[in-house]
Design an enzyme around this catalytic site. Structure first.
Site, PDB file in Angstrom:
ATOM      1  N   LYS A   1       0.647  -1.166   0.019  1.00 56.64           N
ATOM      2  CA  LYS A   1       0.154  -0.015  -0.006  1.00 56.64           C
ATOM      3  C   LYS A   1       0.906   1.274   0.080  1.00 56.64           C
ATOM      4  O   LYS A   1       0.502   2.157  -0.654  1.00 56.64           O
ATOM      5  CB  LYS A   1      -0.853  -0.069   1.215  1.00 56.64           C
ATOM      6  CG  LYS A   1      -2.260  -0.910   0.877  1.00 56.64           C
ATOM      7  CD  LYS A   1      -3.198  -0.536   1.668  1.00 56.64           C
ATOM      8  CE  LYS A   1      -4.462  -1.568   1.192  1.00 56.64           C
ATOM      9  NZ  LYS A   1      -5.785  -1.220   2.025  1.00 56.64           N
TER      10      LYS A   1
ATOM     11  N   LYS B   1      -3.438 -10.603  -7.239  1.00 57.35           N
ATOM     12  CA  LYS B   1      -4.520 -10.926  -6.533  1.00 57.35           C
ATOM     13  C   LYS B   1      -5.701 -10.124  -7.038  1.00 57.35           C
ATOM     14  O   LYS B   1      -5.621  -8.717  -7.397  1.00 57.35           O
ATOM     15  CB  LYS B   1      -4.334 -10.446  -5.042  1.00 57.35           C
ATOM     16  CG  LYS B   1      -5.150 -10.637  -4.141  1.00 57.35           C
ATOM     17  CD  LYS B   1      -4.819 -10.313  -2.647  1.00 57.35           C
ATOM     18  CE  LYS B   1      -5.029  -8.714  -2.553  1.00 57.35           C
ATOM     19  NZ  LYS B   1      -4.952  -8.440  -1.145  1.00 57.35           N
TER      20      LYS B   1
ATOM     21  N   LYS C   1     -10.111  -4.740  -5.807  1.00 53.51           N
ATOM     22  CA  LYS C   1     -10.960  -3.618  -6.285  1.00 53.51           C
ATOM     23  C   LYS C   1     -10.236  -2.634  -7.156  1.00 53.51           C
ATOM     24  O   LYS C   1     -10.908  -1.656  -7.817  1.00 53.51           O
ATOM     25  CB  LYS C   1     -11.931  -2.999  -5.025  1.00 53.51           C
ATOM     26  CG  LYS C   1     -11.220  -2.677  -3.943  1.00 53.51           C
ATOM     27  CD  LYS C   1     -12.065  -2.801  -2.496  1.00 53.51           C
ATOM     28  CE  LYS C   1     -11.385  -3.156  -1.507  1.00 53.51           C
ATOM     29  NZ  LYS C   1     -12.023  -3.770  -0.363  1.00 53.51           N
TER      30      LYS C   1
HETATM   31  P1  TYM Z   1      -9.927  -6.849   2.889  1.00 53.94           P
HETATM   32  O1  TYM Z   1     -10.837  -5.888   2.995  1.00 53.94           O
HETATM   33  O2  TYM Z   1      -8.760  -6.418   1.994  1.00 53.94           O
HETATM   34  O3  TYM Z   1     -10.338  -8.399   2.410  1.00 53.94           O
HETATM   35  C1  TYM Z   1     -11.551  -8.893   2.954  1.00 53.94           C
HETATM   36  C2  TYM Z   1     -11.423 -10.377   3.167  1.00 53.94           C
HETATM   37  O4  TYM Z   1     -11.511 -10.800   1.858  1.00 53.94           O
HETATM   38  C3  TYM Z   1     -10.410 -11.464   1.661  1.00 53.94           C
HETATM   39  N1  TYM Z   1      -9.706 -11.530   0.101  1.00 53.94           N
HETATM   40  C4  TYM Z   1      -9.607 -12.349  -0.620  1.00 53.94           C
HETATM   41  N2  TYM Z   1      -9.637 -13.632  -0.566  1.00 53.94           N
HETATM   42  C5  TYM Z   1      -9.360 -14.243  -1.670  1.00 53.94           C
HETATM   43  N3  TYM Z   1      -8.781 -13.754  -2.734  1.00 53.94           N
HETATM   44  C6  TYM Z   1      -8.671 -12.430  -3.100  1.00 53.94           C
HETATM   45  N4  TYM Z   1      -8.495 -11.894  -4.200  1.00 53.94           N
HETATM   46  C7  TYM Z   1      -9.102 -11.680  -1.766  1.00 53.94           C
HETATM   47  N5  TYM Z   1      -9.307 -10.316  -1.756  1.00 53.94           N
HETATM   48  C8  TYM Z   1      -9.421 -10.143  -0.130  1.00 53.94           C
HETATM   49  C9  TYM Z   1      -9.399 -11.121   2.687  1.00 53.94           C
HETATM   50  O5  TYM Z   1      -8.288 -12.167   2.917  1.00 53.94           O
HETATM   51  C10 TYM Z   1     -10.013 -10.795   3.711  1.00 53.94           C
HETATM   52  O6  TYM Z   1     -10.540 -12.078   4.343  1.00 53.94           O
HETATM   53  N6  TYM Z   1      -7.283  -5.985   7.276  1.00 53.94           N
HETATM   54  C11 TYM Z   1      -8.410  -6.604   6.789  1.00 53.94           C
HETATM   55  C12 TYM Z   1      -9.637  -6.293   7.266  1.00 53.94           C
HETATM   56  C13 TYM Z   1      -9.884  -6.615   8.600  1.00 53.94           C
HETATM   57  C14 TYM Z   1     -10.069  -7.627   9.258  1.00 53.94           C
HETATM   58  C15 TYM Z   1     -10.008  -7.535  10.800  1.00 53.94           C
HETATM   59  C16 TYM Z   1     -10.089  -8.993   8.917  1.00 53.94           C
HETATM   60  C17 TYM Z   1      -9.791  -5.586   9.543  1.00 53.94           C
HETATM   61  N7  TYM Z   1      -9.940  -6.053  10.803  1.00 53.94           N
HETATM   62  C18 TYM Z   1     -10.112  -8.356  11.654  1.00 53.94           C
HETATM   63  C19 TYM Z   1     -10.249  -9.917   9.977  1.00 53.94           C
HETATM   64  C20 TYM Z   1     -10.169  -9.570  11.291  1.00 53.94           C
HETATM   65  C21 TYM Z   1      -8.650  -6.408   4.914  1.00 53.94           C
HETATM   66  O7  TYM Z   1      -8.155  -5.384   4.749  1.00 53.94           O
HETATM   67  O8  TYM Z   1      -9.254  -7.184   4.378  1.00 53.94           O
END
Ligand code: TYM
Length: 338
Positions: A117, A199, A202
């Site tokens: 990022k 990956k 969005k």
């Molecule tokens: P975030 O918002 O980027 O993604 C949310 C969830 O989707 C999964 N994910 C994917 N899985 C498979 N293939 C992909 N291309 C893909 N892109 C995203 C992510 O692994 C995630 O499970 N930091 C976290 C959000 C968060 C969080 C937490 C998660 C904040 N606090 C506490 C768990 C527990 C994040 O940025 O995910």
């Protein structure tokens, strides 16, 4: 009847920094739905995390409540799951600060999400972006979960959460449950349809299928999906040499529940065109009811507000209990009234 206390606890969240996409669904939400009966589950909209990157405030507000509608449309029943907005439970920020003081600069510097990022947003490498994992640890540890169901890319943050919890417990005695990441066998890392070496995210709309995309757009994105330039031209799982086809196989396997072996047999002797169209159709049919139900729920603003109000109440009760314990352990004077 089994009490909620006796059940194991699950917790996870997604940033409402964009629309929910197929990676979020297959890597995370689909598994949350499958686990609702067996666990006491907490799922939230991680709005506080999104502002580590600049957001348009009006858009963020809209996406946060729409994401909740999408969670429900994906099958998360608000009667069985606690669904809430992160910023409503102020304990996240409070524990986040404390855990910042128990997280090392070196640890934060090693986080790949921070490195990615900060490369992408070189003009806004702010403190929040750097300390993000300490807030994520707070999100998790407040609810004393056993498991954190996430996609592969969040494994490193979950491991740091465990290290922070262990460090704190060693200093002050048993305070936090040390949770395990819970990563699905298929769908944990969905790749971009336009560049299968990166990956699905969005930030790359051409290669990303959104839950709310129209069926014809989903079908078109799959038809245009990049496959591999090898001469073999057969549907075989080989992520290293055939990343495009392997990604599509993964998606197909995750939405149909069929094993990769079975998928290989199903498309034996068929070209990539037939295969891509079949994957597109399977995804369209998986997303169709979700999209329709989400559309109805987004229009029902009063219902959505009721769900996040109830979720806030339940989540705050649990979070308050953990935070009080932490305040006592670190030596803060107890507040005379709430
Ligand atoms: P975030 O918002 O980027 O993604 C949310 C969830 O989707 C999964 N994910 C994917 N899985 C498979 N293939 C992909 N291309 C893909 N892109 C995203 C992510 O692994 C995630 O499970 N930091 C976290 C959000 C968060 C969080 C937490 C998660 C904040 N606090 C506490 C768990 C527990 C994040 O940025 O995910």
């Amino acid at each position: 009847m089994e009490s909620a206390e006796a059940k194991k606890v699950m917790l996870s969240g997604i940033q409402p920094s964009g629309e929910l996409h197929l990676g979020n669904y297959l890597g995370a939400v689909k598994n949350w739905v499958a686990l609702a009966d067996a666990f006491d589950c907490y799922y939230f909209m991680a709005d506080m995390h999104t502002i580590t990157v600049r957001q348009e405030p009006k858009e963020l507000r809209r996406r946060t409540t729409e994401q909740l509608a999408e969670y429900i449309a994906c099958g998360l029943d608000p009667e069985k799951n606690t669904l809430f907005i992160q910023s409503h439970v102020h304990e996240h920020a409070e524990l986040g600060w404390i855990l910042n003081c128990y997280t090392m600069f070196g640890e934060l510097s090693r986080m790949t999400q921070f490195k990615d990022k900060s490369a992408k947003h070189a003009n806004n490498i702010n403190g929040g972006l750097f300390t993000y994992p300490a807030l994520m640890a707070a999100d998790i540890l407040l609810y004393q979960p056993d498991y954190v169901p996430v996609g592969e890319d969040q494994k490193q943050h979950c491991e740091l959460t465990r290290d922070i919890a262990i460090r704190f417990n060693n200093l002050y005695g048993e305070t936090f449950k040390v949770p395990e990441p819970y990563i699905p066998k298929t769908g944990a890392r969905i790749m971009s349809l336009s560049d299968p070496t990166s990956k699905m995210s969005k930030s790359d709309p051409a290669g990303c299928v959104f839950i709310m995309d129209r069926p014809e757009d989903v079908a078109r994105k799959f038809k245009r999906a990049v496959t591999d330039s090898d001469t073999e031209r057969c549907v075989r799982f080989d992520p290293e040499n055939k990343p495009g086809v392997s990604n599509l196989m993964n998606i197909y396997s995750a939405v149909t529940g069929r094993s990769l072996d079975r998928v290989e047999k199903e498309f034996e002797g068929q070209g990539y065109g037939v295969f891509k169209a079949a994957v597109g159709d399977a995804v369209v049919e998986t997303l169709r009811p979700i999209r329709e139900q989400a559309g109805r729920l987004i229009a029902d603003k009063a219902y959505i507000k009721q769900v996040y109000t109830d979720g806030d109440l339940k989540a705050s009760r649990v979070a308050r209990r953990t935070l009080r314990k932490v305040y006592r352990k670190v030596g803060f004077v107890e507040k005379p009234f709430e």
